[in-house]
Design a protein around this motif. Structure first.
Motif, PDB file in Angstrom:
ATOM      1  N   LEU A 183      27.829  38.859  52.317  1.00 34.14           N
ATOM      2  CA  LEU A 183      29.125  38.734  51.643  1.00 34.14           C
ATOM      3  C   LEU A 183      29.047  39.366  50.265  1.00 34.14           C
ATOM      4  O   LEU A 183      28.133  39.068  49.487  1.00 34.14           O
ATOM      5  CB  LEU A 183      29.502  37.261  51.528  1.00 34.14           C
ATOM      6  N   TYR A 184      30.012  40.219  49.955  1.00 38.97           N
ATOM      7  CA  TYR A 184      30.071  40.897  48.669  1.00 38.97           C
ATOM      8  C   TYR A 184      31.261  40.352  47.891  1.00 38.97           C
ATOM      9  O   TYR A 184      32.401  40.760  48.125  1.00 38.97           O
ATOM     10  CB  TYR A 184      30.206  42.408  48.867  1.00 38.97           C
ATOM     11  N   PRO A 185      31.008  39.411  46.939  1.00 39.43           N
ATOM     12  CA  PRO A 185      32.112  38.808  46.191  1.00 39.43           C
ATOM     13  C   PRO A 185      32.805  39.839  45.302  1.00 39.43           C
ATOM     14  O   PRO A 185      32.169  40.714  44.731  1.00 39.43           O
ATOM     15  CB  PRO A 185      31.445  37.737  45.329  1.00 39.43           C
ATOM     16  N   GLY A 186      34.130  39.688  45.214  1.00 36.23           N
ATOM     17  CA  GLY A 186      34.907  40.557  44.338  1.00 36.23           C
ATOM     18  C   GLY A 186      34.865  40.045  42.916  1.00 36.23           C
ATOM     19  O   GLY A 186      34.286  38.999  42.630  1.00 36.23           O
ATOM     20  N   GLY A 187      35.469  40.794  42.022  1.00 36.41           N
ATOM     21  CA  GLY A 187      35.543  40.360  40.634  1.00 36.41           C
ATOM     22  C   GLY A 187      35.630  41.532  39.687  1.00 36.41           C
ATOM     23  O   GLY A 187      35.605  42.698  40.091  1.00 36.41           O
ATOM     24  N   LYS A 229      36.747  44.308  55.681  1.00 33.61           N
ATOM     25  CA  LYS A 229      37.179  44.682  54.337  1.00 33.61           C
ATOM     26  C   LYS A 229      38.184  43.641  53.870  1.00 33.61           C
ATOM     27  O   LYS A 229      39.215  43.428  54.515  1.00 33.61           O
ATOM     28  CB  LYS A 229      37.826  46.063  54.352  1.00 33.61           C
ATOM     29  N   GLY A 230      37.882  42.980  52.752  1.00 30.16           N
ATOM     30  CA  GLY A 230      38.783  41.970  52.217  1.00 30.16           C
ATOM     31  C   GLY A 230      40.086  42.605  51.738  1.00 30.16           C
ATOM     32  O   GLY A 230      40.057  43.620  51.037  1.00 30.16           O
ATOM     33  N   ILE A 231      41.218  42.015  52.138  1.00 34.43           N
ATOM     34  CA  ILE A 231      42.508  42.566  51.712  1.00 34.43           C
ATOM     35  C   ILE A 231      43.326  41.581  50.883  1.00 34.43           C
ATOM     36  O   ILE A 231      44.138  42.002  50.069  1.00 34.43           O
ATOM     37  CB  ILE A 231      43.342  43.087  52.906  1.00 34.43           C
ATOM     38  N   GLY A 277      49.390  36.654  50.561  1.00 34.11           N
ATOM     39  CA  GLY A 277      49.377  38.072  50.198  1.00 34.11           C
ATOM     40  C   GLY A 277      49.186  38.329  48.714  1.00 34.11           C
ATOM     41  O   GLY A 277      48.632  39.346  48.320  1.00 34.11           O
ATOM     42  N   GLY A 278      49.605  37.411  47.856  1.00 30.40           N
ATOM     43  CA  GLY A 278      49.470  37.590  46.421  1.00 30.40           C
ATOM     44  C   GLY A 278      48.108  37.203  45.873  1.00 30.40           C
ATOM     45  O   GLY A 278      47.786  37.522  44.729  1.00 30.40           O
ATOM     46  N   ASP A 279      47.295  36.507  46.676  1.00 27.61           N
ATOM     47  CA  ASP A 279      45.968  36.087  46.228  1.00 27.61           C
ATOM     48  C   ASP A 279      44.960  37.215  46.414  1.00 27.61           C
ATOM     49  O   ASP A 279      44.960  37.888  47.446  1.00 27.61           O
ATOM     50  CB  ASP A 279      45.476  34.879  47.034  1.00 27.61           C
ATOM     51  N   PHE A 282      36.184  38.129  48.720  1.00 24.07           N
ATOM     52  CA  PHE A 282      35.087  39.048  49.006  1.00 24.07           C
ATOM     53  C   PHE A 282      35.646  40.443  49.238  1.00 24.07           C
ATOM     54  O   PHE A 282      36.606  40.618  49.985  1.00 24.07           O
ATOM     55  CB  PHE A 282      34.303  38.574  50.234  1.00 24.07           C
ATOM     56  N   VAL A 283      35.007  41.433  48.620  1.00 29.64           N
ATOM     57  CA  VAL A 283      35.395  42.828  48.793  1.00 29.64           C
ATOM     58  C   VAL A 283      35.130  43.247  50.237  1.00 29.64           C
ATOM     59  O   VAL A 283      35.962  43.864  50.890  1.00 29.64           O
ATOM     60  CB  VAL A 283      34.609  43.735  47.825  1.00 29.64           C
ATOM     61  N   THR A 284      33.956  42.888  50.702  1.00 32.67           N
ATOM     62  CA  THR A 284      33.510  43.258  52.044  1.00 32.67           C
ATOM     63  C   THR A 284      32.590  42.173  52.570  1.00 32.67           C
ATOM     64  O   THR A 284      31.919  41.489  51.803  1.00 32.67           O
ATOM     65  CB  THR A 284      32.734  44.594  52.004  1.00 32.67           C
TER      66      THR A 284
END
Length: 144
Positions: free
Chosen positions: A41-45, A78-80, A85-87, A91-93
């Motif tokens: 898991l690749y967390p976004g940020g 791929k995280g969308i 939808g607004g959140d 995770f990016v991927t």
């Protein structure tokens, strides 16, 4: 009579065409109880980068080759978005390896750690979260 023959040929042609189609969402070797799933898991940020093209076309195929016959198949998500939808996606991927033997997986990773670590900066600056799980149930969502 000619009309019946034309109809039969048309029907046969349609049957051949529809039987040639594939559905890549279906796996030829679906996970079974006792199969293991490695989730990466690749967390976004803020200031996180991720090159999906490199990950899909270079890193994951490299990993699949390293894992060899122990690997049943792999998936890439791929995280969308988050729950709505607004959140923002948490995770990016997310990458998944479906394997038969955890010990063999760990041995391959340990043996190739330098290769794997050196490849990660080619596609991301994110420190992945890794979890290995045992698949306890695998059921289709279709009911009759």
């Amino acid at each position: 009579m000619k009309m019946k023959i034309k109809f039969l040929w048309l029907t046969l042609f349609c049957m051949v065409l529809t039987s040639c189609g594939t559905n890549e969402a279906k796996h030829s070797t679906a996970p079974e109880t006792g199969t293991y799933k490695v989730a990466i898991l690749y967390p976004g940020g803020e200031n996180k980068t991720f090159d999906m093209d490199y990950y899909e076309n270079k890193h994951m195929p490299m990993m699949a080759k390293l894992l060899g016959d122990n690997l049943r198949f792999y998936e890439i998500d791929k995280g969308i978005s988050g729950r709505t939808g607004g959140d923002r996606a948490s995770f990016v991927t997310m990458g998944y390896f479906y394997i038969d033997d955890v010990e063999e997986y760990n041995e391959v990773i340990a043996r190739n750690m330098d290769t794997i670590r050196n490849d990660i900066p080619q596609y991301t600056n994110i420190q992945p979260i890794i979890q290995i799980s045992e698949i306890r149930q695998w059921k289709s969502g279709h009911t009759k």
